[in-house]
Every structure is written in structure tokens, then in C-alpha cells.
Motif scaffolding. Structure first.
Motif, mmCIF file in Angstrom:
data_model
loop_
_atom_site.group_PDB
_atom_site.id
_atom_site.type_symbol
_atom_site.label_atom_id
_atom_site.label_comp_id
_atom_site.label_asym_id
_atom_site.label_seq_id
_atom_site.Cartn_x
_atom_site.Cartn_y
_atom_site.Cartn_z
ATOM 1 N N TYR A 72 0.872 -1.174 0.000
ATOM 2 C CA TYR A 72 0.000 0.000 0.000
ATOM 3 C C TYR A 72 0.910 1.224 0.000
ATOM 4 O O TYR A 72 1.816 1.312 0.828
ATOM 5 C CB TYR A 72 -0.906 -0.017 1.224
ATOM 6 C CG TYR A 72 -1.882 -1.171 1.194
ATOM 7 C CD1 TYR A 72 -3.177 -0.987 0.731
ATOM 8 C CD2 TYR A 72 -1.505 -2.447 1.603
ATOM 9 C CE1 TYR A 72 -4.079 -2.041 0.696
ATOM 10 C CE2 TYR A 72 -2.395 -3.503 1.568
ATOM 11 C CZ TYR A 72 -3.680 -3.302 1.103
ATOM 12 O OH TYR A 72 -4.565 -4.345 1.057
ATOM 13 N N ASP A 125 -8.740 -5.175 -6.743
ATOM 14 C CA ASP A 125 -9.550 -6.040 -5.883
ATOM 15 C C ASP A 125 -8.895 -6.332 -4.531
ATOM 16 O O ASP A 125 -9.340 -7.216 -3.796
ATOM 17 C CB ASP A 125 -9.887 -7.342 -6.603
ATOM 18 C CG ASP A 125 -8.657 -8.150 -6.985
ATOM 19 O OD1 ASP A 125 -7.530 -7.614 -6.913
ATOM 20 O OD2 ASP A 125 -8.815 -9.319 -7.368
ATOM 21 N N ALA A 126 -7.853 -5.583 -4.182
ATOM 22 C CA ALA A 126 -7.201 -5.775 -2.880
ATOM 23 C C ALA A 126 -8.072 -5.184 -1.775
ATOM 24 O O ALA A 126 -8.807 -4.219 -1.998
ATOM 25 C CB ALA A 126 -5.831 -5.101 -2.866
ATOM 26 N N PRO A 127 -8.002 -5.738 -0.582
ATOM 27 C CA PRO A 127 -8.778 -5.168 0.531
ATOM 28 C C PRO A 127 -8.250 -3.786 0.910
ATOM 29 O O PRO A 127 -7.096 -3.445 0.635
ATOM 30 C CB PRO A 127 -8.563 -6.170 1.666
ATOM 31 C CG PRO A 127 -7.334 -6.915 1.316
ATOM 32 C CD PRO A 127 -7.224 -6.904 -0.184
ATOM 33 N N VAL A 128 -9.071 -3.004 1.560
ATOM 34 C CA VAL A 128 -8.658 -1.700 2.078
ATOM 35 C C VAL A 128 -7.587 -1.935 3.137
ATOM 36 O O VAL A 128 -7.643 -2.913 3.893
ATOM 37 C CB VAL A 128 -9.887 -0.967 2.674
ATOM 38 C CG1 VAL A 128 -9.477 0.297 3.396
ATOM 39 C CG2 VAL A 128 -10.899 -0.672 1.585
ATOM 40 N N ASN A 174 -5.776 -2.157 6.374
ATOM 41 C CA ASN A 174 -6.141 -2.211 7.789
ATOM 42 C C ASN A 174 -4.878 -1.897 8.585
ATOM 43 O O ASN A 174 -3.923 -2.676 8.561
ATOM 44 C CB ASN A 174 -6.670 -3.596 8.144
ATOM 45 C CG ASN A 174 -7.059 -3.707 9.601
ATOM 46 O OD1 ASN A 174 -6.753 -2.848 10.418
ATOM 47 N ND2 ASN A 174 -7.729 -4.792 9.944
#
Length: 141
Positions: free
Chosen positions: A72, A104-107, A109
Motif C-alpha cells: 500500500y 480487488d485488494a482489501p482496504v 487495515n
């Protein structure tokens, strides 16, 4: 073929410096922490006190124990020889894999962050220098 290093200065700051080469599809250099649990789950982002060289850098966060996988990242500009203290909200970080956005990666965290890194990329050849006085997590600003 790029070369970089992270050292400590006599003023107790960190210095990320080196030379970016464009040979062999190069154009980037990076450094990162060893994997660790940074306990960032209650924080909103990171702030960095830094002095740069006018080039563009990336702040990279990974959620795995290795450098492979999604990172990220957010980009920032430096000002030559001027100390700045920018804030980087976790919500501004975009997932990348080898230079491409991963839609399509998760947000991100914050509780999952395992490595913090810096990168110079974007095919900026030649020497670079980024001095860091501190990196802090913040609750709000």
C-alpha cells in the motif's frame, strides 16, 4: 543496478540515499523495516519529519512478513533542503503490486501493517537524498 543505503547521521537522523539507474528496466530504489507488529490499529495515519532533495518518493506499507505481495503506497514531493512534516492518512494508501494498482485488494487495515518502507521510483535517474528525523503515528489532525 540502482544503489541505495540507509544510515544514521551524526545528528541522529536516518538518511536514505543512493543513485537510481535506468539500466535493465531499473528506475527505483527502496528500503524497509524488518517485519514487526507496529500496533497501529487505533491510529489514523503516519506523519514524517523529513528533508529531501526536491524529488518524488513513496511511502510503502506492507501487511505481510515478506516483500512479495501487495504494498500500500502513497507518493509525496520533497522540497530541496527544507524540513517538512506531512501527514499520510491510511485511507490515502493505494494497493500496488509491481507497479500496478490492485483493484480487488482489501482496504488497508492499520492493524495488519508489518513493514514500513520508502521508495524512489518513477524513473528519476541520478543521486537522491532523503533525511528522516522521525516517523510517528497520529490519532487525528
Amino acid at each position: 543496478l540502482s544503489k541505495s543505503r540507509l544510515t544514521t547521521t551524526p545528528h541522529k537522523t536516518a538518511l536514505f540515499e543512493g543513485v537510481v539507474s535506468l539500466e535493465n528496466n531499473g528506475g527505483f530504489a527502496s528500503v524497509r523495516t524488518s517485519p514487526a507488529d507496529f500496533f497501529l490499529d487505533i491510529f489514523k495515519g503516519l506523519a514524517i519529519r523529513m528533508k529531501g532533495d526536491g524529488k518524488r518518493y513513496r511511502l510503502r506499507l506492507t501487511t505481510t512478513e515478506t516483500s512479495e505481495g501487495v504494498a500500500y503506497q502513497t507518493s509525496f514531493e520533497t522540497q530541496p533542503e527544507i524540513w517538512i512534516d506531512p501527514y499520510f492518512p491510511f485511507s490515502d494508501f493505494v494497493p500496488f503490486f509491481r507497479g500496478d494498482v490492485v483493484s480487488d485488494a482489501p482496504v488497508l487495515n492499520p492493524a495488519d501493517i508489518r513493514q514500513i518502507g520508502l521508495m524512489i521510483a518513477d524513473k528519476q535517474p541520478g543521486s537522491f537524498r532523503l533525511e528522516i528525523e522521525w516517523i510517528k503515528a497520529y490519532l487525528g489532525y
